[in-house]
Design a protein around this motif. Structure first.
Motif, PDB file in Angstrom:
ATOM      1  N   GLN A  96       1.461  -3.790  -4.620  1.00 22.80           N
ATOM      2  CA  GLN A  96       1.297  -5.065  -5.334  1.00 22.80           C
ATOM      3  C   GLN A  96       2.577  -5.449  -6.055  1.00 22.80           C
ATOM      4  OE1 GLN A  96       1.240  -5.875  -8.667  1.00 22.80           O
ATOM      5  NE2 GLN A  96      -0.610  -6.964  -9.220  1.00 22.80           N
ATOM      6  N   ALA A  97       3.342  -4.454  -6.486  1.00 25.64           N
ATOM      7  CA  ALA A  97       4.562  -4.733  -7.265  1.00 25.64           C
ATOM      8  C   ALA A  97       5.779  -4.977  -6.382  1.00 25.64           C
ATOM      9  CB  ALA A  97       4.837  -3.557  -8.201  1.00 25.64           C
ATOM     10  N   THR A  98       5.650  -4.811  -5.067  1.00 26.70           N
ATOM     11  CA  THR A  98       6.821  -4.963  -4.188  1.00 26.70           C
ATOM     12  C   THR A  98       7.253  -6.426  -4.137  1.00 26.70           C
ATOM     13  OG1 THR A  98       5.985  -3.129  -2.853  1.00 26.70           O
ATOM     14  CG2 THR A  98       7.768  -4.438  -1.905  1.00 26.70           C
ATOM     15  N   GLY A  99       8.482  -6.664  -4.460  1.00 28.58           N
ATOM     16  CA  GLY A  99       8.980  -8.037  -4.510  1.00 28.58           C
ATOM     17  C   GLY A  99       9.722  -8.423  -3.251  1.00 28.58           C
ATOM     18  N   PRO A 100      10.171  -9.674  -3.160  1.00 25.95           N
ATOM     19  CA  PRO A 100      10.902 -10.152  -1.997  1.00 25.95           C
ATOM     20  C   PRO A 100      12.082  -9.238  -1.673  1.00 25.95           C
ATOM     21  CG  PRO A 100      10.369 -11.979  -3.436  1.00 25.95           C
ATOM     22  CD  PRO A 100       9.969 -10.732  -4.174  1.00 25.95           C
ATOM     23  N   GLY A 101      12.226  -8.919  -0.381  1.00 29.75           N
ATOM     24  CA  GLY A 101      13.290  -8.019   0.064  1.00 29.75           C
ATOM     25  C   GLY A 101      12.802  -6.590   0.218  1.00 29.75           C
ATOM     26  N   GLY A 102      11.715  -6.242  -0.456  1.00 27.31           N
ATOM     27  CA  GLY A 102      11.167  -4.895  -0.331  1.00 27.31           C
ATOM     28  C   GLY A 102      10.536  -4.696   1.041  1.00 27.31           C
ATOM     29  N   VAL A 103      10.419  -3.434   1.447  1.00 22.78           N
ATOM     30  CA  VAL A 103       9.867  -3.131   2.772  1.00 22.78           C
ATOM     31  C   VAL A 103       8.617  -2.290   2.613  1.00 22.78           C
ATOM     32  CG1 VAL A 103      10.282  -1.947   4.973  1.00 22.78           C
ATOM     33  CG2 VAL A 103      12.120  -3.263   3.892  1.00 22.78           C
ATOM     34  N   ILE A 104       7.560  -2.672   3.306  1.00 25.96           N
ATOM     35  CA  ILE A 104       6.353  -1.856   3.330  1.00 25.96           C
ATOM     36  C   ILE A 104       5.946  -1.631   4.782  1.00 25.96           C
ATOM     37  CG2 ILE A 104       5.601  -2.732   1.087  1.00 25.96           C
ATOM     38  CD1 ILE A 104       3.579  -4.366   2.322  1.00 25.96           C
ATOM     39  N   GLY A 105       5.193  -0.565   5.016  1.00 25.23           N
ATOM     40  CA  GLY A 105       4.769  -0.242   6.378  1.00 25.23           C
ATOM     41  C   GLY A 105       3.429  -0.898   6.694  1.00 25.23           C
ATOM     42  N   VAL A 106       3.272  -1.312   7.943  1.00 21.68           N
ATOM     43  CA  VAL A 106       2.026  -1.953   8.360  1.00 21.68           C
ATOM     44  C   VAL A 106       1.545  -1.311   9.665  1.00 21.68           C
ATOM     45  CG1 VAL A 106       0.925  -4.118   9.076  1.00 21.68           C
ATOM     46  CG2 VAL A 106       2.731  -4.169   7.352  1.00 21.68           C
ATOM     47  N   ARG A 107       0.303  -0.853   9.664  1.00 19.11           N
ATOM     48  CA  ARG A 107      -0.368  -0.452  10.910  1.00 19.11           C
ATOM     49  C   ARG A 107      -1.578  -1.344  11.089  1.00 19.11           C
ATOM     50  NH1 ARG A 107      -3.110   4.305  11.403  1.00 19.11           N
ATOM     51  NH2 ARG A 107      -3.294   4.811   9.185  1.00 19.11           N
TER      52      ARG A 107
END
Ligand code: FAD
Length: 287
Positions: A96-107
């Motif tokens: 929830q805290a990840t801002g623009p430019g951050g990377v998260i994984g998606v499956r």
């Protein structure tokens, strides 16, 4: 090192997260934000309203989060996914805290959908409590894109307080587009002139023809039980009432058994299940 799926590998290698960049983060409430995610190359995986993805906060963990929309870059090609995330623990807080430019994984996406087209020709009643509005948001978008296919469309929304209500702009837009939108809060704040009470209290006044209605219900389990009972009490056939079940998940694809609920694996046979099937399982505490 975190494993990364090659482009387009989601279906072939469902256990590998693919990296997505956060392109926008909108704060919805004190504990909830909506992230728009984009992958640098390749098409987005197709998703149907009600499905979820497993999102990874790298180095922290992975949790199931529903799709709350697919963004559009403006060139007609959908390149973005939206997820609305409520921070309740370590992983959801980090995502929830990840801002623009951050990377998260998606499956994913994984799981069953609301099956919106099956409501064609029927009245549609959507009942959402709290963060439960997120998984039904794509339903409203799909229905409004093909409005003439459906009868009366009603959205009943419940929140703890006015400050907890999600997507106020969408609620206004859907109402302007002909959806009957009714909102209720458990605890009003100064200046609140709307309805007060649990969301089930909105059902009696809603206009729909029960015998030809399909209903989608999403929220805390107790809210879904009472809502489904009230809808069935008004005459909506139980098989036409669908709920979205939540259980702790690990693999997301029916391998690990973590999300077993009686005979169902919620990641594979759910999360959307018709109430006739869900009711006996929801009745047993801690099942
Ligand atoms: C199919 C599916 C779709 C979901 N969609 C969304 C979504 O769109 N947006 C969103 O914010 N959340 C969604 N959730 C819930 C989300 O997965 C949990 O909030 C998350 O797993 C919590 O993980 P955590 O590590 O942050 O917190 P944890 O440390 O695991 O838990 C923190 C607290 O939250 C409680 N909790 C954990 N998981 C759940 C759960 N599934 N239901 C209720 N309480 C729970 C725990 O008991 C604990 O009290 C969904 C869950 C499922 C199964």
């Amino acid at each position: 090192m975190t494993a990364v799926a090659p482009e387009g590998a989601t279906a072939a290698a469902p256990a590998l997260p693919y990296p997505y960049r956060v392109v926008s983060r909108r704060v919805d409430t004190a504990d909830t934000a909506t992230l728009e995610l984009e992958r640098d190359t390749g098409p987005l995986p197709a998703f149907a309203p009600g499905q979820f993805a497993m999102l990874t906060a790298y180095g922290i963990g992975e949790v199931p989060i529903s799709l709350s929309g697919g963004g559009d870059t403006g060139d007609g090609r959908a390149r973005r996914l939206s997820h609305t995330i409520r921070a309740v623990g370590a992983v959801s807080r980090a995502l929830q805290a990840t801002g623009p430019g951050g990377v998260i994984g998606v499956r994913g996406p994984f799981g069953t959908s609301w099956d919106v087209p099956s409501a064609a020709g029927q009245d549609l009643v959507v009942v959402a409590g709290g963060i439960g509005l997120a998984p039904v948001r794509p339903v409203l978008r799909e229905v409004l894109a093909d409005r003439a296919t459906y009868g009366a469309v009603t959205l009943l929304v419940g929140g703890r307080t006015p400050a907890d209500l999600l997507y106020p702009g969408d609620l206004r837009a859907w109402s302007a587009a002909g959806v009957e939108v009714a909102v209720s809060v458990d605890r009003p704040a100064d200046g609140w002139t709307g309805h007060v009470g649990v969301v089930t209290t909105l059902i009696a006044a809603a206009r729909f023809d029960p015998a030809r209605t399909t209903a989608f219900v999403c929220g805390p389990e107790v809210m879904m039980r009472f809502t489904a009972q009230a809808l069935i009490g008004r005459g909506v056939p139980a098989p036409r009432v669908r709920v979205s079940l939540e259980r702790n998940m690990r693999c997301g694809v029916g391998w690990c058994g973590h999300c077993q609920l009686g005979p169902l694996l919620i990641c594979r046979d759910g999360p959307v299940v018709d109430y006739g099937r869900a009711e006996p399982l929801m009745r047993i505490r801690e099942l």
